[in-house]
Design a protein around this motif. Structure first.
Motif, short mmCIF file in Angstrom:
data_model
loop_
_atom_site.label_atom_id
_atom_site.label_comp_id
_atom_site.label_asym_id
_atom_site.label_seq_id
_atom_site.Cartn_x
_atom_site.Cartn_y
_atom_site.Cartn_z
N LYS A 129 3.66 -7.33 -19.37
CA LYS A 129 4.68 -7.22 -18.33
C LYS A 129 4.20 -7.89 -17.04
O LYS A 129 3.00 -8.02 -16.78
N TYR A 130 5.16 -8.29 -16.22
CA TYR A 130 4.87 -9.00 -14.98
C TYR A 130 5.10 -8.09 -13.77
O TYR A 130 5.97 -7.22 -13.78
N ASP A 131 4.30 -8.35 -12.74
CA ASP A 131 4.45 -7.59 -11.50
C ASP A 131 3.89 -8.42 -10.35
O ASP A 131 3.18 -9.41 -10.57
N LEU A 132 4.19 -8.02 -9.11
CA LEU A 132 3.62 -8.70 -7.95
C LEU A 132 2.15 -8.36 -7.81
O LEU A 132 1.70 -7.28 -8.23
N SER A 133 1.40 -9.23 -7.20
CA SER A 133 -0.02 -8.99 -6.95
C SER A 133 -0.20 -8.42 -5.55
O SER A 133 0.74 -8.37 -4.75
N LEU A 134 -1.43 -8.03 -5.23
CA LEU A 134 -1.72 -7.48 -3.91
C LEU A 134 -1.71 -8.55 -2.82
O LEU A 134 -1.79 -8.23 -1.64
N LYS A 135 -1.63 -9.81 -3.22
CA LYS A 135 -1.57 -10.88 -2.22
C LYS A 135 -0.33 -10.73 -1.35
O LYS A 135 -0.35 -11.06 -0.16
N VAL A 136 0.76 -10.24 -1.93
CA VAL A 136 1.98 -10.02 -1.17
C VAL A 136 1.74 -8.96 -0.10
O VAL A 136 2.19 -9.09 1.04
N LEU A 137 1.03 -7.89 -0.46
CA LEU A 137 0.71 -6.83 0.49
C LEU A 137 -0.17 -7.36 1.60
O LEU A 137 0.02 -7.03 2.78
N ALA A 138 -1.15 -8.18 1.25
CA ALA A 138 -2.05 -8.76 2.25
C ALA A 138 -1.26 -9.62 3.23
O ALA A 138 -1.53 -9.63 4.44
N LEU A 139 -0.28 -10.33 2.72
CA LEU A 139 0.56 -11.19 3.56
C LEU A 139 1.36 -10.36 4.56
O LEU A 139 1.43 -10.69 5.75
N SER A 140 1.95 -9.28 4.07
CA SER A 140 2.74 -8.42 4.96
C SER A 140 1.86 -7.73 5.99
O SER A 140 2.26 -7.56 7.14
N ASN A 141 0.64 -7.36 5.59
CA ASN A 141 -0.28 -6.72 6.54
C ASN A 141 -0.67 -7.66 7.66
O ASN A 141 -0.84 -7.24 8.81
N CYS A 142 -0.83 -8.94 7.33
CA CYS A 142 -1.16 -9.94 8.36
C CYS A 142 -0.04 -10.00 9.40
O CYS A 142 -0.30 -10.09 10.61
N LEU A 143 1.19 -9.97 8.94
CA LEU A 143 2.34 -10.01 9.84
C LEU A 143 2.38 -8.75 10.70
O LEU A 143 2.56 -8.80 11.91
N LEU A 144 2.20 -7.60 10.05
CA LEU A 144 2.30 -6.33 10.75
C LEU A 144 1.20 -6.15 11.79
O LEU A 144 1.41 -5.58 12.85
N GLU A 145 0.00 -6.65 11.48
CA GLU A 145 -1.12 -6.49 12.39
C GLU A 145 -0.94 -7.28 13.68
O GLU A 145 -1.48 -6.93 14.72
N ARG A 146 -0.18 -8.37 13.61
CA ARG A 146 0.03 -9.16 14.82
C ARG A 146 1.39 -8.88 15.47
O ARG A 146 1.76 -9.53 16.45
N LEU A 147 2.09 -7.91 14.90
CA LEU A 147 3.39 -7.56 15.45
C LEU A 147 3.23 -6.86 16.79
O LEU A 147 2.48 -5.90 16.91
N ASP A 148 3.89 -7.34 17.80
CA ASP A 148 3.86 -6.73 19.12
C ASP A 148 4.97 -5.69 19.19
O ASP A 148 6.15 -6.04 19.31
N ILE A 149 4.60 -4.43 19.10
CA ILE A 149 5.59 -3.35 19.04
C ILE A 149 6.50 -3.37 20.26
O ILE A 149 7.70 -3.10 20.17
N LEU A 150 5.94 -3.73 21.42
CA LEU A 150 6.75 -3.74 22.64
C LEU A 150 7.84 -4.79 22.58
O LEU A 150 8.97 -4.56 23.03
N ALA A 176 1.88 -13.18 -8.24
CA ALA A 176 2.29 -12.34 -9.37
C ALA A 176 1.16 -12.30 -10.39
O ALA A 176 0.20 -13.09 -10.34
N LYS A 177 1.29 -11.37 -11.32
CA LYS A 177 0.27 -11.21 -12.36
C LYS A 177 0.94 -10.71 -13.63
O LYS A 177 2.06 -10.18 -13.59
N GLN A 178 0.25 -10.89 -14.75
CA GLN A 178 0.75 -10.39 -16.03
C GLN A 178 -0.29 -9.47 -16.64
O GLN A 178 -1.47 -9.83 -16.74
N ASP A 179 0.13 -8.29 -17.05
CA ASP A 179 -0.76 -7.34 -17.69
C ASP A 179 -1.12 -7.83 -19.08
O ASP A 179 -0.22 -8.13 -19.89
N SER A 180 -2.39 -7.92 -19.37
CA SER A 180 -2.84 -8.47 -20.66
C SER A 180 -2.48 -7.57 -21.84
O SER A 180 -2.37 -8.05 -22.97
N GLU A 181 -2.29 -6.28 -21.59
CA GLU A 181 -1.97 -5.35 -22.68
C GLU A 181 -0.45 -5.22 -22.89
O GLU A 181 0.04 -5.35 -24.01
N THR A 182 0.28 -4.97 -21.81
CA THR A 182 1.73 -4.77 -21.94
C THR A 182 2.52 -6.07 -21.89
O THR A 182 3.69 -6.09 -22.28
#
Length: 251
Positions: free
Chosen positions: A63-84, A55-61
């Motif tokens: 406000k809190y939000d998720l970071s791109l690390k979550v996306l990287a994690l999901s991509n790792c899973l998807l890349e090794r997913l055997d579609i068959l 997660a990250k916090q915007d220094s101006e607003t």
């Protein structure tokens, strides 16, 4: 299986992550209300997620939000997913329910490659297809189904890459006619092969995308024309569309 998470803080951490993924940038007060937790507890959860890089916090607003690390994690899973491995149980069940042969293909250049086949067990008619063999996109239901998920420029490029031959008297070798069928498939959610690749065989096909949203896969039900009547097609279509939905939601 335990009905409660044995580590309560983990339960709250993942709830915070799931909530952030749904609502986006949010203030501490608003997130606290969403989680039904007090501000100090919510702040500790956010601090932990920030410390781990999720997660990250915007220094101006502020406000809190998720970071791109979550996306990287999901991509790792998807890349090794055997579609068959994902689709096999669905397609096996579909074959058993309909009593017909089911194919699963992957796009390779201007052709589709059969990577799975569940042969019908209750009839003596055998399709000529086999795992590893190829089928042109322009004369197959799976080809139309995959093309339905593409931009027209990509469809035209694939069409030009094909050598168009009349495999049967029903084979489509005119681009405008093919494009009309693709648009019809896009509207209906499924494509048909009316003896275009193999005389005496009709198919119903739907396309599937990969994790990047690219139209790369399709599956079909094939049967002799004596069984795959217009009435039978209308009976099978809802089953095929339901399996597509289940695969997309389950994958």
């Amino acid at each position: 299986m335990e009905s409660k998470n044995p580590i309560q803080v983990a339960d709250r951490l993942f709830l915070a992550m799931e909530t952030l993924s749904k609502i986006g940038p949010v203030s501490l007060a608003d997130l606290s209300r969403e989680l039904n937790l007090n501000k100090s507890t919510t702040h500790r959860l956010l601090s932990s997620l920030i410390y781990m890089g999720y997660a990250k916090q915007d220094s101006e607003t502020q406000k809190y939000d998720l970071s791109l690390k979550v996306l990287a994690l999901s991509n790792c899973l998807l890349e090794r997913l055997d579609i068959l491995e994902v689709v096999r149980p669905y397609l096996k069940s579909l074959s058993q329910e309909t009593g017909e042969t089911v194919h699963f293909v992957q796009l390779d250049g201007s052709e589709a490659v059969y990577i799975y086949k569940e042969e019908s067990r209750q009839n003596s008619v055998r399709m000529v297809s086999k795992v590893g063999s190829r089928i042109p996109l322009y004369c197959s239901g799976v080809g139309k189904a995959m093309a339905a998920g593409m931009e027209e420029s990509q469809i035209h490029k694939l069409w030009d890459a094909c050598t168009h031959k009349k495999l049967t008297q029903h084979t489509i070798t005119d681009y405008d006619t093919f494009l009309k069928e693709v648009k019809e498939a896009r509207k209906n959610g499924y494509a048909l092969d009316n003896e275009e690749n193999e005389l005496g065989v009709r198919c119903i096909a739907v396309g599937l995308t990969d994790y990047k949203g690219r139209s790369r896969y399709a599956f079909s039900i094939s049967a002799p024309v004596t069984r795959m009547t217009d009435k039978r097609i209308q009976e099978i279509i809802p089953l095929v569309l339901q399996v597509k939905k289940e695969i997309e939601q389950g994958a």
